[in-house]
Motif scaffolding. Structure first.
Motif, PDB file in Angstrom:
ATOM      1  N   THR A 206     -26.859 -11.030 -23.294  1.00  0.00           N
ATOM      2  CA  THR A 206     -28.266 -11.056 -22.901  1.00  0.00           C
ATOM      3  C   THR A 206     -28.465 -11.809 -21.591  1.00  0.00           C
ATOM      4  O   THR A 206     -29.416 -11.531 -20.852  1.00  0.00           O
TER       5      THR A 206
ATOM      6  N   TYR B 292     -32.752  -9.124 -26.551  1.00  0.00           N
ATOM      7  CA  TYR B 292     -32.473 -10.346 -27.316  1.00  0.00           C
ATOM      8  C   TYR B 292     -32.373 -10.048 -28.807  1.00  0.00           C
ATOM      9  O   TYR B 292     -31.449 -10.511 -29.491  1.00  0.00           O
TER      10      TYR B 292
ATOM     11  N   CYS C  57     -29.124  -7.845 -29.542  1.00  0.00           N
ATOM     12  CA  CYS C  57     -27.844  -8.503 -29.244  1.00  0.00           C
ATOM     13  C   CYS C  57     -27.567  -9.698 -30.146  1.00  0.00           C
ATOM     14  O   CYS C  57     -26.401 -10.021 -30.408  1.00  0.00           O
TER      15      CYS C  57
ATOM     16  N   ASN D 150     -30.678  -9.457 -19.011  1.00  0.00           N
ATOM     17  CA  ASN D 150     -32.019  -9.846 -18.566  1.00  0.00           C
ATOM     18  C   ASN D 150     -32.208  -9.754 -17.053  1.00  0.00           C
ATOM     19  O   ASN D 150     -33.204  -9.187 -16.595  1.00  0.00           O
TER      20      ASN D 150
END
Length: 352
Positions: free
Chosen positions: A297, A257, A260, A301
């Protein structure tokens, strides 16, 4: 904060569509960006869908960490389903907003809310892990408390995103043509826009970064402490491995996070200070790639979570094989007690 192309901020409303064509990208860049977005959406839908099914329907242990992972997965799905298609079509294909005012408001609003929700959820999960590891004997928060925290985070995110919905509007390229325009944030004063963007940067980036560095830094120090006793130490080592797996998931998710979203935060803040940078075609292209990187992201994730779950199952199989040969906790405790009794007996014999 919005993904809509802010180059329109410096476009006079009386200009025609010809000016918009100046920002049209070369076809090969457009194809690359569309391909990247399609890959991101596909991975996000499949990966986050698997996470929701796995944690909500399959996995037996519904721990606090799992609920935070589910909250992150729901945020990712909301972003790629509700916001991503309209943004890609507007920025890369048509260059005009064709979906009406309601979608203009709601897409910008939900984009901002999902970003705030993600950062706050990462902070809440790090604090939860820190408390569980720092004070292992303390009773952990119940699932109802965790659900209440996740709900409060969403409420806070929606409230903080209200200014985006208020000041987002469709700007027409030509006052005589009501069918062509772009969805942008139209703040009454540039100072208000700068203050809001800076506040979001602090709330969604700077504060979470500081909190996670402190909590996870201390957690690493705690887990590196080796308890006494060989058998007891082996047991605690296996427990530390499991805890590290969970911590690694949230750490990787946060670093993804942070890395990015840094480019688009930087461009947004600089653009708020000097909107004329958007006149540059190079900045326009960099901004589109930064936007794509930020959305990625949602795909990164689930890959982190599913990859870590695969490794966790490997550790679980090893632990199960050890348990089949005897309960490791009871065996370790018995051997520890036996060794202490032998030492005491040998000491007594020596004194005798």
């Amino acid at each position: 904060m919005t993904y809509s192309n802010d180059t329109a901020l410096v476009i006079d409303t009386n200009l025609t569509h010809v000016l918009v064509e100046e920002y049209a990208l070369p076809k090969w860049i457009t194809y690359i960006l569309i391909g990247l977005h399609l890959v991101i959406v596909g991975i996000s839908l499949i990966g986050n869908g698997i996470i929701l099914i796995y944690f909500l329907l399959v996995k037996r242990g519904k721990t606090n960490a799992n609920y935070y992972l589910v909250a992150l997965a729901m945020s990712d799905l909301l972003l790629v389903i509700w916001c991503e298609p309209f943004t890609v079509f507007n920025n890369l294909i048509n260059y005009h907003w064709l979906f009406g005012k309601f979608m203009c408001y709601s897409v910008s609003f939900m984009q901002t809310a999902s970003v705030i929700q993600r950062s706050c959820t990462l902070v809440a999960s790090s604090v939860d892990r820190y408390i569980a590891i720092r004070w292992p004997l303390r009773k952990q928060a119940s699932l109802l408390v965790v659900i209440a925290i996740i709900t409060a985070i969403w409420f806070f995110s929606l409230i903080l995103s209200v200014p985006v919905a208020i000041f987002t509007d469709i700007k027409l390229y030509n006052e005589l043509d009501n069918s062509s325009g772009i969805c942008i944030e139209d703040w009454p004063q540039n100072g208000l826009r700068q203050a809001y963007s800076s506040s979001l940067f602090i709330v969604t980036y700077c504060i979470p970064l500081l909190v996670l560095i402190i909590t996870y830094g201390h957690i690493v120090l705690i887990l590196d402490v080796k308890p006494p006793g060989e058998e007891y130490g082996n047991l605690m080592r296996r427990r530390r491995i499991v805890k590290r797996k969970t911590i690694k998931v949230f750490l990787l998710a946060f670093f993804a996070y942070a890395l990015c979203w840094l480019p688009i935060h930087t461009i947004t803040i600089v653009g708020d200070i000097n909107p004329l940078i958007y006149d540059s075609k190079l900045v326009h292209v960099v901004w589109l790639f930064a936007q794509c990187l930020a959305v990625s992201t949602s795909a990164i994730n689930p890959m982190i979570v599913l990859g870590s779950e695969r490794m966790a199952r490997t550790v679980g199989r090893r632990t199960s094989s050890e348990r089949r040969s005897g309960n490791p906790f009871r065996k370790g405790s018995f051997n520890l007690l036996k060794s202490r009794m032998n030492k005491r007996r040998s000491t007594q014999e020596t004194w005798q």
